[in-house]
Design an enzyme around this catalytic site. Structure first.
Site, PDB file in Angstrom:
ATOM      1  N   LYS A 161       5.036   0.891   9.652  1.00  0.00           N
ATOM      2  CA  LYS A 161       4.857   2.311   9.949  1.00  0.00           C
ATOM      3  C   LYS A 161       6.140   2.846  10.573  1.00  0.00           C
ATOM      4  O   LYS A 161       7.102   2.122  10.773  1.00  0.00           O
ATOM      5  CB  LYS A 161       3.687   2.533  10.921  1.00  0.00           C
ATOM      6  N   SER A 211      -3.136   6.967   5.731  1.00  0.00           N
ATOM      7  CA  SER A 211      -2.504   5.939   6.547  1.00  0.00           C
ATOM      8  C   SER A 211      -3.399   5.562   7.718  1.00  0.00           C
ATOM      9  O   SER A 211      -3.767   6.421   8.531  1.00  0.00           O
ATOM     10  CB  SER A 211      -1.145   6.433   7.076  1.00  0.00           C
ATOM     11  N   SER A 254       0.739   3.775   2.223  1.00  0.00           N
ATOM     12  CA  SER A 254       0.682   4.502   3.495  1.00  0.00           C
ATOM     13  C   SER A 254       2.032   5.036   3.953  1.00  0.00           C
ATOM     14  O   SER A 254       2.090   5.922   4.799  1.00  0.00           O
ATOM     15  CB  SER A 254       0.094   3.603   4.587  1.00  0.00           C
ATOM     16  N   SER A 270       0.835  -1.203   0.000  1.00  0.00           N
ATOM     17  CA  SER A 270       0.000   0.000   0.000  1.00  0.00           C
ATOM     18  C   SER A 270       0.864   1.246   0.000  1.00  0.00           C
ATOM     19  O   SER A 270       2.080   1.182   0.164  1.00  0.00           O
ATOM     20  CB  SER A 270      -0.924   0.011   1.228  1.00  0.00           C
TER      21      SER A 270
END
Length: 299
Positions: free
Chosen positions: A146, A247, A91, A89
């Site tokens: 993250k 996100s 994010s 993705s």
């Protein structure tokens, strides 16, 4: 999926290792006794190759035993040293793009067993600004990636102008995380060009993306909808994606326990481009280009 593969890899290592050990210490000596007996009866009239046919090693045992060191090496390397992951993705744009394949340092935050993930050896702890792969707390079978923003005991605030403010554990002074070098990026979201900033978290300089037209979904924030301040519990971390307006991170689903940490993302080892024209006949999983310029370390 990752835990399932780890379990399969461990079971395959145990099975092939058991067959290898049984053959080396039990079956092979028995075969050798039969060969020695046949040689004693035949005297010098039979050569070595003919004698070996008296008690041959079954082909399935030979194949299984030969696979054991290869599978064991893969299991050890993947479980305790480095594991490859694919970025699915956007994010973490612009730091990580869809199609990036990264290496995650598994020993960065402690060595864990590959199935139950019990910590076996302490090594170090995450630092502010690290890019971390972890088990998504609401669904631990899913891996997320993250950046570490809040450390245990920190108070983290996220303002309406999309700046982070952190009051470290034991202090009441909130330090605004500096943003600089605002520029238009090459990325868009819903036909809006995203703005790029340089941000410094701890000792880590990196870039983030912000959608200038998108307001934060503060009513979806957890654990208190509409509240933009979080106190990070001991033993847990506050994570955010670098693509701040695209996100799903700690703002929306909460903190990441230390037990969920998988490892530190340290490098991009290959990167594929998957974008294609609308009239392309290629399946979506086939890459259209290799982005060699992205290979290297991660900030």
């Amino acid at each position: 999926m990752a835990n399932t593969f780890s379990l399969i890899l461990v079971l395959a290592t145990l099975f092939t290792g058991l067959i290898w050990a049984l053959d080396r210490f039990v079956w092979a000596p028995k075969r050798q006794l039969k060969i020695d007996a046949a040689a004693a009866n035949a005297g010098d009239q039979v050569d070595v190759k003919t004698l070996e046919t008296v008690a041959p090693q079954p082909s399935w045992i030979e194949s299984t035993s030969s696979m054991f060191p290869v599978i064991a090496l893969i299991m050890v390397f993947r479980s305790f040293v480095y594991e490859p992951f694919q970025i699915p993705s956007g994010s973490m744009m612009p730091t990580l793009l869809i199609g990036d394949f990264i290496l995650v340092e598994k020993f960065a935050y402690g060595l864990r067993d590959p199935v139950f993930r019990h910590k076996l050896i302490e090594t170090s702890e995450p630092e502010r600004g690290d890019v971390v792969v972890f088990k998504y707390p609401p669904q631990p079978n899913i891996d997320y990636i993250k950046r570490v923003v809040g450390m245990p005991g920190d108070t983290v605030r996220y303002s309406a102008d999309k700046q982070i403010c952190i009051a470290p554990k034991g202090t009441t002074d909130c330090n605004v995380v500096p943003l600089s070098n605002m520029t238009d990026s090459e990325f868009t979201q819903n036909m809006t060009r995203l703005v790029k900033f340089n941000e410094k978290l701890g000792d880590v300089d990196h870039q983030i993306l912000v959608n200038p037209l998108k307001r934060d979904r503060t009513l979806a924030y957890q654990p208190r909808p509409g509240i933009t301040e979080w106190v990070v519990p001991e033993g847990e971390y506050f994570m955010m994606g670098d693509n701040r307006d695209n996100s799903a991170d700690s703002r929306y689903w909460g903190f990441v326990p230390e037990a969920n940490l998988v490892g530190k993302a340290v490098a991009i080892w290959i990167s594929f481009e998957f974008e294609r024209s609308a009239d392309s006949v290629l399946p979506s999983w086939i890459p259209t280009d290799v982005r060699f310029n992205r290979i290297g370390s991660i900030n």
